[in-house]
Write an enzyme that holds these catalytic residues in place. Structure first.
Site, mmCIF file in Angstrom:
data_model
loop_
_atom_site.group_PDB
_atom_site.id
_atom_site.type_symbol
_atom_site.label_atom_id
_atom_site.label_comp_id
_atom_site.label_asym_id
_atom_site.label_seq_id
_atom_site.Cartn_x
_atom_site.Cartn_y
_atom_site.Cartn_z
ATOM 1 N N CYS A 2 47.277 39.219 3.563
ATOM 2 C CA CYS A 2 48.353 39.653 4.453
ATOM 3 C C CYS A 2 48.629 38.542 5.455
ATOM 4 O O CYS A 2 47.902 37.566 5.549
ATOM 5 C CB CYS A 2 47.943 40.911 5.211
ATOM 6 S SG CYS A 2 47.367 42.227 4.156
ATOM 7 N N ARG A 27 52.629 35.586 2.090
ATOM 8 C CA ARG A 27 51.224 36.019 2.004
ATOM 9 C C ARG A 27 51.109 37.480 1.583
ATOM 10 O O ARG A 27 50.049 37.938 1.149
ATOM 11 C CB ARG A 27 50.531 35.822 3.344
ATOM 12 C CG ARG A 27 50.491 34.382 3.830
ATOM 13 C CD ARG A 27 49.945 34.296 5.250
ATOM 14 N NE ARG A 27 48.583 34.758 5.298
ATOM 15 C CZ ARG A 27 47.520 33.977 5.098
ATOM 16 N NH1 ARG A 27 47.693 32.705 4.818
ATOM 17 N NH2 ARG A 27 46.306 34.454 5.148
ATOM 18 N N TRP A 75 49.930 42.934 2.048
ATOM 19 C CA TRP A 75 49.687 43.011 0.602
ATOM 20 C C TRP A 75 48.616 44.074 0.471
ATOM 21 O O TRP A 75 47.449 43.838 0.804
ATOM 22 C CB TRP A 75 49.220 41.657 0.059
ATOM 23 C CG TRP A 75 48.973 41.651 -1.417
ATOM 24 C CD1 TRP A 75 49.871 41.940 -2.414
ATOM 25 C CD2 TRP A 75 47.757 41.347 -2.097
ATOM 26 N NE1 TRP A 75 49.291 41.825 -3.646
ATOM 27 C CE2 TRP A 75 47.993 41.453 -3.480
ATOM 28 C CE3 TRP A 75 46.497 40.978 -1.676
ATOM 29 C CZ2 TRP A 75 47.015 41.211 -4.437
ATOM 30 C CZ3 TRP A 75 45.505 40.724 -2.621
ATOM 31 C CH2 TRP A 75 45.770 40.862 -3.984
ATOM 32 N N ASN A 101 43.957 41.253 8.277
ATOM 33 C CA ASN A 101 44.022 40.633 6.950
ATOM 34 C C ASN A 101 42.598 40.605 6.423
ATOM 35 O O ASN A 101 41.723 39.991 7.029
ATOM 36 C CB ASN A 101 44.584 39.211 7.039
ATOM 37 C CG ASN A 101 44.490 38.498 5.699
ATOM 38 O OD1 ASN A 101 44.521 39.146 4.652
ATOM 39 N ND2 ASN A 101 44.342 37.188 5.712
ATOM 40 N N GLY A 102 42.347 41.278 5.296
ATOM 41 C CA GLY A 102 41.003 41.284 4.704
ATOM 42 C C GLY A 102 40.635 42.682 4.237
ATOM 43 O O GLY A 102 41.498 43.510 3.952
ATOM 44 N N GLU A 481 48.347 26.614 -18.041
ATOM 45 C CA GLU A 481 49.154 26.634 -16.802
ATOM 46 C C GLU A 481 50.585 27.027 -17.116
ATOM 47 O O GLU A 481 51.189 27.820 -16.377
ATOM 48 C CB GLU A 481 49.091 25.269 -16.115
ATOM 49 C CG GLU A 481 49.920 25.177 -14.853
ATOM 50 C CD GLU A 481 49.539 26.205 -13.780
ATOM 51 O OE1 GLU A 481 48.473 26.838 -13.892
ATOM 52 O OE2 GLU A 481 50.316 26.387 -12.841
ATOM 53 N N LYS A 485 52.399 30.297 -15.315
ATOM 54 C CA LYS A 485 53.655 30.168 -14.572
ATOM 55 C C LYS A 485 54.681 31.166 -15.095
ATOM 56 O O LYS A 485 55.345 31.865 -14.350
ATOM 57 C CB LYS A 485 54.202 28.743 -14.689
ATOM 58 C CG LYS A 485 53.455 27.716 -13.901
ATOM 59 C CD LYS A 485 53.809 27.681 -12.441
ATOM 60 C CE LYS A 485 52.919 28.356 -11.459
ATOM 61 N NZ LYS A 485 51.507 28.340 -11.563
ATOM 62 N N GLU A 488 53.608 34.952 -14.308
ATOM 63 C CA GLU A 488 53.563 35.452 -12.920
ATOM 64 C C GLU A 488 54.943 35.546 -12.270
ATOM 65 O O GLU A 488 55.105 36.312 -11.328
ATOM 66 C CB GLU A 488 52.614 34.616 -12.065
ATOM 67 C CG GLU A 488 52.976 33.185 -11.870
ATOM 68 C CD GLU A 488 51.940 32.495 -10.960
ATOM 69 O OE1 GLU A 488 51.390 33.138 -10.059
ATOM 70 O OE2 GLU A 488 51.691 31.300 -11.181
ATOM 71 N N HIS A 504 42.350 31.935 -36.682
ATOM 72 C CA HIS A 504 41.188 32.844 -36.623
ATOM 73 C C HIS A 504 41.569 34.217 -36.084
ATOM 74 O O HIS A 504 40.721 34.933 -35.582
ATOM 75 C CB HIS A 504 40.081 32.206 -35.776
ATOM 76 C CG HIS A 504 39.591 30.919 -36.345
ATOM 77 N ND1 HIS A 504 38.837 30.846 -37.517
ATOM 78 C CD2 HIS A 504 39.802 29.637 -35.974
ATOM 79 C CE1 HIS A 504 38.579 29.588 -37.804
ATOM 80 N NE2 HIS A 504 39.148 28.816 -36.889
ATOM 81 N N LYS A 604 50.021 34.815 -2.049
ATOM 82 C CA LYS A 604 49.810 33.371 -2.144
ATOM 83 C C LYS A 604 48.338 33.016 -2.210
ATOM 84 O O LYS A 604 47.951 32.081 -2.897
ATOM 85 C CB LYS A 604 50.456 32.660 -0.956
ATOM 86 C CG LYS A 604 50.375 31.147 -1.028
ATOM 87 C CD LYS A 604 51.014 30.588 -2.292
ATOM 88 C CE LYS A 604 50.905 29.093 -2.390
ATOM 89 N NZ LYS A 604 51.347 28.581 -3.704
HETATM 90 C C1 AGP Z 1 49.083 30.130 -9.059
HETATM 91 O O1 AGP Z 1 50.444 30.035 -9.463
HETATM 92 C C2 AGP Z 1 48.711 31.545 -8.722
HETATM 93 N N1 AGP Z 1 49.515 31.989 -7.636
HETATM 94 C C3 AGP Z 1 47.228 31.775 -8.549
HETATM 95 O O2 AGP Z 1 46.685 31.756 -9.840
HETATM 96 C C4 AGP Z 1 46.432 30.768 -7.702
HETATM 97 O O3 AGP Z 1 46.356 29.526 -8.377
HETATM 98 C C5 AGP Z 1 45.006 31.308 -7.538
HETATM 99 O O4 AGP Z 1 45.076 32.531 -6.839
HETATM 100 C C6 AGP Z 1 44.060 30.344 -6.802
HETATM 101 O O5 AGP Z 1 44.560 30.112 -5.515
HETATM 102 P P1 AGP Z 1 43.933 28.883 -4.678
HETATM 103 O O6 AGP Z 1 44.252 27.629 -5.425
HETATM 104 O O7 AGP Z 1 44.591 28.953 -3.336
HETATM 105 O O8 AGP Z 1 42.436 29.112 -4.596
#
Ligand code: AGP
Length: 609
Positions: A2, A27, A75, A101-102, A481, A485, A488, A504, A604
């Site tokens: 958050c 966030r 969040w 936040n937490g 990757e 992308k 998400e 396989h 994020k």
């Molecule tokens: C990346 O596009 C994602 N948002 C997510 O996988 C991110 O890479 C992951 O949460 C790790 O975050 P960090 O690099 O801040 O530790």
């Protein structure tokens, strides 16, 4: 994760808090709220939905007057997104409000205790327990009441607290969730990160775990968990505010994709002198480096995918075992780590809880920790033995791009640096790679010029409901990757597969019209990659191939469409290959009308388990 922000000063707090929350919305964005002292009581406005809903509710801040307050963008973890579960959470008298936040891990037993004391609860949140507990212990001094509560709550928390009976000060608390303090003439801020307050001040204090702060118009005072004063150094933030603005782009993600060449220049150029890699921040001594017997790379998400590329590259350069593991798995696998294990922790935010916990586990097992981090002064950076910053600048879009690319460059720099120290690669090999690293930003600019071609491919494929990415070696790591992308931000199901593994089992899923993105940039395995293209084409797949310019003609015989990247050192292929995949995901999501910078269910940085 958050976003929290607090302000005490001489100006109207509501507009300042809303502006700060807008810069923290990446966030978390399922609800938002503010609590402001209006001269007699706390005025609380909060609502489910995006920040816009809150701003409309309080007429952009004009509807609430007062010069001290706290704000929150959420969040959800405990309690679904709703008006009542939004923060600030308030004590039963309405005189204490908390933004958090937490996670409070023992909130249930504390709630049970308070209910037993006759305290009624309005929400399902763990945060309300904190507000009610502070009131339970409140005897006229909010700082002391908070100090008592901290001995009873367990978990990860950054807290902002305001009390109607003491409307001259805010209280800030930090444990395992980031919190900074902003200092100015006649005002003070608390915030989850610098982006929320850089418009007002560049002088900040990074709070440490277990610290409490009192914020007034005269300044801030910091204490340890025993309420003993602690002195803190003030840092000056030097990046430009427009780095946290869209700069004319429709989305932060596209801006950050296009910023990658410049970000790579910041990550690479200061670390290359006379053809050699120079890592001034690398403080581990030569004897330690010579005695490294194993490397563990630990990370989550895209940072983990950087680690996958790192595994291939570091093993080629160093000829020692490199194990790459998800941080959330590392913690529970009884990892084989000792004083001769270098643990590389990769994290853009430097706050990912899984990664932080893995770092602490590795440290306890005797390993040295080297972290590759983007956010300066973040928790992971502060707990590492060595930190190599990526210098990508603030990355706002939830889907990482420039942070990923600069992480790749930094791990390649590290590999070349260690290879030189350990003598595991000859000078010519190192020099060749360093020269290509210096050309990487300009070669990436060439790739980004293909933006419109990739937009066209996206227009052909955006209606697919399942897309495969296949590749071998570093192309497989790259595919991981590219697939993430796409998933998400476009919500299309996708899988990245080692090409040789398709036969396989998974090849049974290939049918007429299945889209397969075939990654074939790694020259040594090009023929193998080509045979996999033929394999899936023969079962009806449409193939979008990514290969190097020298192989375009060969690939054209079998692929439906081709994207090329300039030839480069094999270590750097993913650094060029990722950009078309980022753009492909971006344009597919755009055509599907998705919320690209704030994808559903994501945040994020994930500061919960
Ligand atoms: C990346 O596009 C994602 N948002 C997510 O996988 C991110 O890479 C992951 O949460 C790790 O975050 P960090 O690099 O801040 O530790």
């Amino acid at each position: 994760m958050c976003g929290i922000v607090g302000y005490v000063g001489r100006e109207e707090a509501a507009p300042i808090l809303l502006d700060g929350l807008a810069r923290l919305e990446y966030r978390g964005y399922d609800s938002a709220g503010v609590a402001i002292f209006d001269g007699t009581k706390l005025q609380v406005a909060k609502t489910k939905g995006r920040l816009r809903a809150l701003s409309d509710m309080i007429q952009g801040g004009a509807a609430i007057h007062g010069t001290i307050g706290v704000g929150h963008t959420r969040w959800a973890t405990h309690g679904a997104p709703s008006d009542v579960n939004s923060h600030p959470q308030v004590s039963r008298s309405g005189r204490i409000a908390v933004v958090h936040n937490g996670i409070i891990e023992n909130y249930a037993e504390l709630k049970e205790f308070l209910v037993g004391q006759g305290v009624g609860f309005a929400s399902e949140t763990d945060t309300e327990v904190v507000a009610q507990l502070i009131e339970y212990f409140y005897e006229g001094d909010i700082l002391k009441a908070v100090g008592r509560v901290l001995h009873r709550i367990e978990g990860a928390y950054a807290l902002g607290i305001i009390c109607a009976d003491e409307p001259e000060r805010l209280i800030a608390v930090r444990k395992d969730s980031p919190l900074i303090l902003g200092l100015g003439d006649g005002f003070s801020f608390l915030a989850s990160d610098v982006t929320a307050i850089i418009k007002h001040t560049r002088d900040v204090i990074y709070m440490e775990d277990g610290e409490i702060a009192e914020l007034t118009r005269e300044g801030v005072k910091c204490y340890n968990h025993l309420l003993q004063p602690v002195s803190k150094e003030t840092s000056h933030v030097d990046w430009e505010i427009d780095a946290a603005e869209k700069g004319g782009y429709e989305h932060f993600m596209l801006k950050e994709i296009m910023e990658q060449p410049e970000a790579l220049r910041r990550a690479i150029f200061p670390r290359v002198k006379d053809g050699q890699v120079v890592l001034e921040d690398f403080t581990l001594d030569d004897d330690y480096v010579a005695a490294i017997r194993k490397i563990f790379i630990v990370a989550c998400g895209s940072s983990y995918h950087v680690g996958m590329v790192g595994k291939y590259n570091l093993e080629k350069l160093l000829r020692i075992p490199v194990e790459v593991t998800l941080a959330s798995e590392f913690r529970y696998m009884e990892p084989i780590v000792d004083e001769h294990t270098l643990v590389i922790v990769i994290s853009q935010s430097g706050e990912t809880l899984d990664t932080m916990a893995a770092l602490r586990e590795a440290k306890a097992l005797g390993a040295k920790i080297l972290s590759i981090v983007n956010v300066v002064g973040s928790s992971i950076a502060r707990e590492s033995d060595v930190v190599l910053y990526t210098w990508a600048g603030p990355e706002i879009a939830v889907a990482t791009t420039k942070a990923y690319s600069t992480q790749l460059a930094v791990i390649d720099l590290l590999g070349l640096y260690l290879a030189k120290k350990r003598g595991s690669a000859d000078d010519e090999r190192i020099l060749t790679a360093v020269r290509e690293l210096l050309m990487l930003p300009s070669k990436l600019e060439q790739v980004l010029e293909k933006q419109e071609d990739i937009q066209y491919f996206a227009s052909q494929y955006f209606n697919h409901d399942s897309i495969f990415f296949i590749g071998r070696n570093v192309d497989y790591a790259l595919g991981l990757e590219g697939s993430l992308k796409l998933k998400e931000i476009s919500y299309i199901h996708s899988e990245a597969y080692a090409s040789g593994e398709l036969k396989h089992g998974t090849i049974s899923l290939i049918e007429d019209g299945t889209l397969v993105v075939a990654l074939a940039t790694y020259e040594k395995l090009f023929d193998k990659a080509m045979s996999n293209v033929v394999e899936v084409r023969s079962r009806g797949a449409d193939v979008l191939a990514l290969t190097t310019e020298g192989r375009e003609e060969a690939m054209a015989k079998n692929a439906n469409a081709i994207i090329t990247i300039p030839d480069t050192d094999e270590l750097l292929l993913p650094s060029l290959g990722v950009a078309p995949l980022q753009l492909l995901a971006y344009y597919i999501a755009l055509m599907r009308g998705c919320d690209i910078d704030k994808p559903r269910n994501l945040a994020k940085s994930v500061t919960v388990e």
